[in-house]
Design a protein around this motif. Structure first.
Motif, PDB file in Angstrom:
ATOM      1  N   TYR A  21      -9.703  -0.680  -3.999  1.00  0.00           N
ATOM      2  CA  TYR A  21      -9.600  -1.524  -2.813  1.00  0.00           C
ATOM      3  C   TYR A  21      -8.145  -1.658  -2.378  1.00  0.00           C
ATOM      4  CZ  TYR A  21      -9.997  -5.536   0.254  1.00  0.00           C
ATOM      5  OH  TYR A  21      -9.921  -6.370   1.332  1.00  0.00           O
ATOM      6  N   GLN A  24      -6.933   1.609  -0.817  1.00  0.00           N
ATOM      7  CA  GLN A  24      -7.458   1.781   0.543  1.00  0.00           C
ATOM      8  C   GLN A  24      -6.670   0.933   1.531  1.00  0.00           C
ATOM      9  OE1 GLN A  24     -11.576   0.782   0.124  1.00  0.00           O
ATOM     10  NE2 GLN A  24     -12.154   2.832  -0.536  1.00  0.00           N
ATOM     11  N   ASN A  25      -6.327  -0.281   1.135  1.00  0.00           N
ATOM     12  CA  ASN A  25      -5.537  -1.148   2.012  1.00  0.00           C
ATOM     13  C   ASN A  25      -4.146  -0.575   2.250  1.00  0.00           C
ATOM     14  OD1 ASN A  25      -7.560  -2.994   2.340  1.00  0.00           O
ATOM     15  ND2 ASN A  25      -6.839  -4.348   0.727  1.00  0.00           N
ATOM     16  N   VAL A  27      -3.206   2.589   2.054  1.00  0.00           N
ATOM     17  CA  VAL A  27      -3.327   3.784   2.891  1.00  0.00           C
ATOM     18  C   VAL A  27      -3.559   3.393   4.349  1.00  0.00           C
ATOM     19  CG1 VAL A  27      -4.779   5.796   3.362  1.00  0.00           C
ATOM     20  CG2 VAL A  27      -4.083   5.286   1.020  1.00  0.00           C
ATOM     21  N   ALA A  28      -4.395   2.398   4.582  1.00  0.00           N
ATOM     22  CA  ALA A  28      -4.657   1.946   5.954  1.00  0.00           C
ATOM     23  C   ALA A  28      -3.388   1.390   6.599  1.00  0.00           C
ATOM     24  CB  ALA A  28      -5.760   0.897   5.955  1.00  0.00           C
ATOM     25  N   LEU A  29      -2.645   0.591   5.857  1.00  0.00           N
ATOM     26  CA  LEU A  29      -1.411   0.023   6.397  1.00  0.00           C
ATOM     27  C   LEU A  29      -0.372   1.108   6.693  1.00  0.00           C
ATOM     28  CD1 LEU A  29      -1.039  -3.156   4.169  1.00  0.00           C
ATOM     29  CD2 LEU A  29      -1.552  -3.070   6.622  1.00  0.00           C
ATOM     30  N   GLY A  31      -1.000   4.220   7.358  1.00  0.00           N
ATOM     31  CA  GLY A  31      -1.491   4.958   8.520  1.00  0.00           C
ATOM     32  C   GLY A  31      -1.210   4.244   9.830  1.00  0.00           C
ATOM     33  N   GLU A  32      -1.390   2.929   9.819  1.00  0.00           N
ATOM     34  CA  GLU A  32      -1.127   2.141  11.030  1.00  0.00           C
ATOM     35  C   GLU A  32       0.345   2.170  11.412  1.00  0.00           C
ATOM     36  OE1 GLU A  32      -2.587  -1.800  10.401  1.00  0.00           O
ATOM     37  OE2 GLU A  32      -4.642  -1.114  10.127  1.00  0.00           O
ATOM     38  N   GLU A  33       1.201   2.130  10.422  1.00  0.00           N
ATOM     39  CA  GLU A  33       2.640   2.101  10.688  1.00  0.00           C
ATOM     40  C   GLU A  33       3.207   3.481  10.992  1.00  0.00           C
ATOM     41  OE1 GLU A  33       4.555  -0.625  10.973  1.00  0.00           O
ATOM     42  OE2 GLU A  33       2.714  -1.785  10.709  1.00  0.00           O
ATOM     43  N   GLY A  35       1.417   6.334  11.848  1.00  0.00           N
ATOM     44  CA  GLY A  35       0.685   7.090  12.854  1.00  0.00           C
ATOM     45  C   GLY A  35       1.437   7.246  14.169  1.00  0.00           C
TER      46      GLY A  35
END
Length: 78
Positions: A21, A24-25, A27-29, A31-33, A35
């Motif tokens: 978990y 995943q958080n 990686v998501a953060l 990706g948001e920054e 990207g």
């Protein structure tokens, strides 16, 4: 062990429990920054490439502004 990790036969790292978990958080953060930065870098690379092609072809009658204008018009078509 609840929060252990292991490598499967396919070489992938699989995380169990709260580590998965958290990963995943993260990686998501990231990706948001990152990207938008990657997108801008790709745009810059494309513009640089187009300008370099004109320069390498010795097209002295075409200005940098004209190359970028054409590129912007192409981008507007998408």
């Amino acid at each position: 062990m609840l929060n252990s990790s292991f490598a499967s036969p396919d070489g992938q790292l699989h995380l169990v429990g709260s580590r998965a978990y958290a990963l995943q958080n993260i990686v998501a953060l990231i990706g948001e920054e990152i990207g938008p930065v990657i997108y801008r870098l790709g745009c810059f690379a494309l513009a640089f490439h187009e300008l370099a092609e004109v320069h390498d072809a010795s097209q002295t009658d075409v200005s940098s502004a004209e190359v970028l204008r054409r590129l912007a018009l192409k981008a507007g078509e998408f």
